[in-house]
Design an enzyme around this catalytic site. Sequence first.
Site: not given
Ligand code: FUB
Length: 378
Positions: A68, A278
């Site tokens: 991330d 996301e």
């Molecule tokens: O790293 C945890 C979660 O997985 C992140 O918040 C999302 O974007 C995905 O990468």
Amino acid sequence: MRRPTRAHLSRACLLPLLVALPLAACGDRTTTADNTTTANAAATDAPRAKDGRKYLSQPLVTDFYTADPSAHVFDGKLYVYPSHDIDGSAKEDDLGGHFEMRDYRVLSMDEPGGKVTAHPVALDVKDVPWAEKQMWAPDAAYKNGTYYLYFPAKDRQGAFRIGVATSKSPVGPFKADPQPIAGSFSIDPAVFTDDDGKSYMYFGGIWGGQLQRNTTGTYDPNGSKTDLGADDKPALTPKVAPMAADMKAFAGKPRDVVILDEKGKPLLGGDHDRRFFEASWMHKYKGKYYFSYSTGDTHYLVYAIGDSPYGPFTYKGRILQPVEGWTTHHSIVEWKGKWWLFYADTQLSGQTRLRNVKMTELKYNPDGTIQTIDPFVK
Ligand code: FUB
């Protein structure tokens, strides 16, 4: 010399530096007394994926796991704010229970492709009064001499909220506010500051990110575990809120970030190749606003373009084809005259819960569309 497998590489690179490490695979690096690690991003004997494909780029750091990556340029230097993946005990599930991160470490670089410095812990969950666990994808911002770290974490009721912490240094340590940002929910904050100095937070994520459990304004612990299951209805949207002058609160209610198809209709819930999952990110290129995100279960990084930071945004295409591993999450930044994509895959571990961040150049076509990147070299 036998090429190290991913398992070999993972173990060797994560061992304390007691033995001579396979530097060709791990990259040249040193560790100093304050636990700062420097690594050379370039690897000479690049390992390949299981199916023989060659990775486009190499992990920025190899002695701990990172994901991330939110990249920012402060005073000409590049800083990456990643999640710090750990090998926890939770079983892998669709709600991301296996992402058990507890702290953040910042990376910095003076030159593209140069040494990467991994700084000591910048913020630990034990120092965040309201948070219990799962310090997921963070972001950072700077204003008037203060650096702000934004981070999602679960509170003691199991609801994701977004917190803010401050420091006088871009690498921390950061001090967290005692409460999460009022009115915040879900995950993956990305704070964008426009040319006029106004800042906006984009956020949200479905499934483990709980957006589908926040449709009424309050977290519903018994809400859906997946998409809403309404494939022919507009998909769940990410959110955007203007930031207050102190950068610690929303200056208005979060609004929907509407993503339209080529006919001007909102993307539908069943359009898994294009709908928002996301990993929001915003950048501006030639006066246009580029909202980019992950499609989650179809594994693409995609983007949509608009004329205002609030949107609406029209879907334009893919930025990155699927990487090795279930998730990727990105950021886009201009640095030293070029544009860069930061992303993550699972090259070092082969496990979704243990990712590593990478960077590669991003290019535009003359019409402002982005050239799709393949994370493997042909
Ligand atoms: O790293 C945890 C979660 O997985 C992140 O918040 C999302 O974007 C995905 O990468």
